[in-house]
Design a protein around this motif. Structure first.
Motif: not given
Length: 324
Positions: A138-142, A155-164, A183-192
């Motif tokens: 999933x990590x590689x697919x995103x 999964x576009x938004x999730x992929x963008x959050x992972x990238x940020x 989960x804390x890392x992914x939350x950072x991605x959301x705001x970025x």
């Protein structure tokens, strides 16, 4: 298929970066499979790229060696996993040690690292106790969804959050398990992502617009971080926020630029995106850069006088190319 004994001999991984989410994803996946390897992040046409030693134990991922020195790396037994169309001939020169990824199949650098290295060791050694195959896949697919710009993917938004998230945290502090489970890392991605979209809107509003002699519509602004997001906003909404009469759809090329110094020489880096079929990859390749048909970049050495007007410089380079 690359033999396992060649993968076991890898000591140095070279990926695209440092500000490339796919390069970082590739490095994390490879580092999880091969914990003792050294990782280098390189950009094309830099002094470090041109001077890279052709030595045993090298693996390129999401990146390739200098075009004019390919045979040195082939002779050294290097491995090359890349998906950039402008590097296809370079990858093919490696024979069984080269794998070229197909963007229409979402085979980005991270996917190549997963499919041709991580998964191979997982099959052989039951590689990781704390990471399930589904999570790493999933990590590689995103990474692929974001890097090959599959905006219609759910999964576009999730992929963008992972990238940020990957761009925000120093690579030395990142571990694959933490990136897929934290989960804390992914939350950072959301705001970025929210912050980056705001920057893209601002860039569009302040951009310089022009139309070449051949009718190519171009939007140029300073900064390369928001180039992809700005291109997406222009594609969906036109040049929203700009009152310029040329700021209408379709915009053929969205360009971000920034200044840098390499080996004491002033340089301008251009990052380009196109959603209308304009081949920015071919244009970038002509100037020593690379990428895809819809996303590419290149760097040019400039004098202080030339650097004073990067908008005009890009226009001159583009019209020169279109005139050939």
């Amino acid at each position: 298929m690359i033999p396992l004994d060649k993968l076991r001999a890898i000591t140095h991984v070279v990926v695209h970066g440092p500000a490339c989410p796919d390069g970082i994803s590739s490095a994390l996946i490879l580092k999880d499979a091969l914990p003792d390897v050294r990782v280098s992040f390189l950009s094309y046409e830099t002094a470090e790229h041109k001077a890279l030693a052709a030595e045993p134990g090298l693996l390129f991922c999401d990146f390739s060696p200098p075009r004019d020195r390919v045979q040195e790396f082939v002779a050294a037994g290097a491995i090359c996993l890349d998906h950039h169309l402008t590097a296809k001939d370079v990858v093919e020169a490696f024979g069984e040690n080269g794998v070229f990824g197909l963007n229409d199949k979402n085979e980005c650098g991270a996917w190549l690292a997963y499919e041709h290295v991580w998964k191979r060791f997982a099959d052989e050694y039951d590689l990781s106790d704390d990471l399930g195959r589904a999570q790493v896949r999933c990590f590689a697919e995103l990474a692929a969804v974001r890097d090959t710009w599959k905006t219609a993917d759910p999964r576009w938004r999730q992929a963008c959050e992972q990238a940020e998230m990957l761009l925000f945290f120093p690579f030395e502090e990142q571990k694959l398990g933490r990136m897929v489970n934290g989960d804390d890392y992914l939350l950072v991605g959301h705001w970025l992502v929210e912050k980056k979209l705001a920057a893209a809107r601002k860039s569009i509003g302040e951009a310089h617009h022009f139309i070449t002699l051949k009718g190519t519509r171009v939007l140029v602004f300073q900064g390369v971080v928001a180039t992809s997001d700005a291109a997406e906003l222009v594609e969906r909404k036109g040049s929203a926020g700009s009152s310029h009469p040329e700021a209408i759809r379709p915009t053929d090329i969205v360009v971000g630029f920034h200044y840098g110094v390499d080996s004491g020489k002033l340089k301008l880096q251009f990052s380009m995106r196109s959603h209308t079929g304009y081949d920015v990859g071919a244009f970038a390749k002509h100037h020593g850069g690379g990428g895809h048909k819809a996303a590419a970049g290149f760097t040019v050495e400039v004098s202080p006088e030339m650097s004073a007007n990067p908008y005009q410089l890009f226009r001159l380079l583009l019209e020169e190319g279109e005139g050939r």
